[in-house]
Scaffold this motif. Structure first.
Motif: not given
Length: 303
Positions: A6-18, A42-50
């Protein structure tokens, strides 16, 4: 090795990514990996992903050293996918539980499978219509019908798609004129082993102001507006370029030649009552093969 990547590209998606990733982890079919490539959020997306990656070891997370933009980031993700099939995911949708199960059950020997989606607002409330209604699919198109539809415009939604990895390896990168990977892969799939389509709803396609698709009325309004503002000729010439790119990779195909001729005719002629006879004589049968969709193109010719 997982069957599906499943290929998932993310960028500043903190609101819905989880919510999206949890809907993927909740799939009825579980033999998959999630390949996530964050494009320097530049938001919390990467932290949520980790955090999510520590919960499930099928999540493979990487972050780019610099912002690549969607197209290059997508190519990078696909190169990292190891499954026999690839499913594409946006960062803000919600997958139905049988999303992967349904696509895998219908793909068979075809190169691609795709399905329907329900449009919802930012709070996940139904907007009352599906992508099938937006793009005007009445029944599952034949292989020939799919080719003609795709020659004129895209009706396949990337986030409701499953594609064979070998197709991506052979036909990527996407030519610059095409812009969207789902359109390009659908074009080449339709001219190879074909596309399987189901009207079953596979995901909830969230509309929150940053999407291309907003609502049916807005889409039709833009088409009429663009027709009045000279959009047609630019669109026709761009389609000629796209079909020329397609011809380079799949060879000299009669259907491509016919579609190119149609677009060239459209770009060169100012549509008047006299010219209408020309188009009726040459393209009448084609329009009414897929009558719902081509009705809009017929309006274009009158305008």
């Amino acid at each position: 090795m997982a069957l599906i990547s499943i290929a998932l590209a993310t960028y500043n998606g903190e609101k819905y990514i989880e919510e999206q990733i949890k809907s993927i982890l909740n799939q009825s079919f579980q033999d998959f990996e999630i390949v996530v490539q964050d494009d320097c959020s530049t938001d919390k997306t990467y932290d949520i992903l980790k955090k999510l990656a520590t919960i499930d070891n099928r999540i493979y997370l990487q972050k780019n050293d610099s912002n690549l933009g969607f197209a290059k980031n997508f190519e990078k993700i696909v190169s990292e996918c190891k499954g026999k099939f690839i499913a594409f995911s946006d960062q803000d949708d919600i997958w139905e539980e049988k999303h992967l199960e349904i696509l895998l059950s219908i793909i068979g020997e075809k190169d691609m499978a795709c399905g329907n989606s329900l449009l919802v607002d930012q709070y996940n409330n139904s907007l009352g219509y599906t992508m099938k209604e937006v793009v005007g699919i009445e029944n599952e198109p034949s292989k020939e019908g799919m080719q003609w539809r795709l020659f004129f415009d895209n009706f396949v939604q990337g986030t409701a798609m499953l594609v064979k990895k070998e197709l991506c390896d052979k036909y990527l990168p996407v030519p610059e004129v095409v812009k969207y990977h789902d359109y390009w892969l659908a074009l080449v799939a339709s001219l190879n082993n074909g596309i399987a389509y189901t009207s079953e709803i596979l995901l909830r396609y969230r509309q929150h102001g940053n999407n291309v698709t907003t609502n049916i009325k807005g889409t039709l309004f833009r088409e009429v507006y663009n027709s009045f503002n000279g959009f047609n000729r630019k669109h026709f010439l761009r389609q000629v370029e796209i079909l020329s790119c397609l011809e380079k990779v799949v060879g000299n195909v009669q259907e491509i030649n016919e579609a190119k001729k149609f677009y060239i005719d459209c770009s060169r002629r100012k549509i008047s009552n006299t010219d209408l006879k020309y188009f009726k004589d040459h393209y009448f049968e084609m329009f009414f093969t897929e009558k719902y969709y081509f009705f809009r193109k017929f309006i274009y010719l009158y305008m």
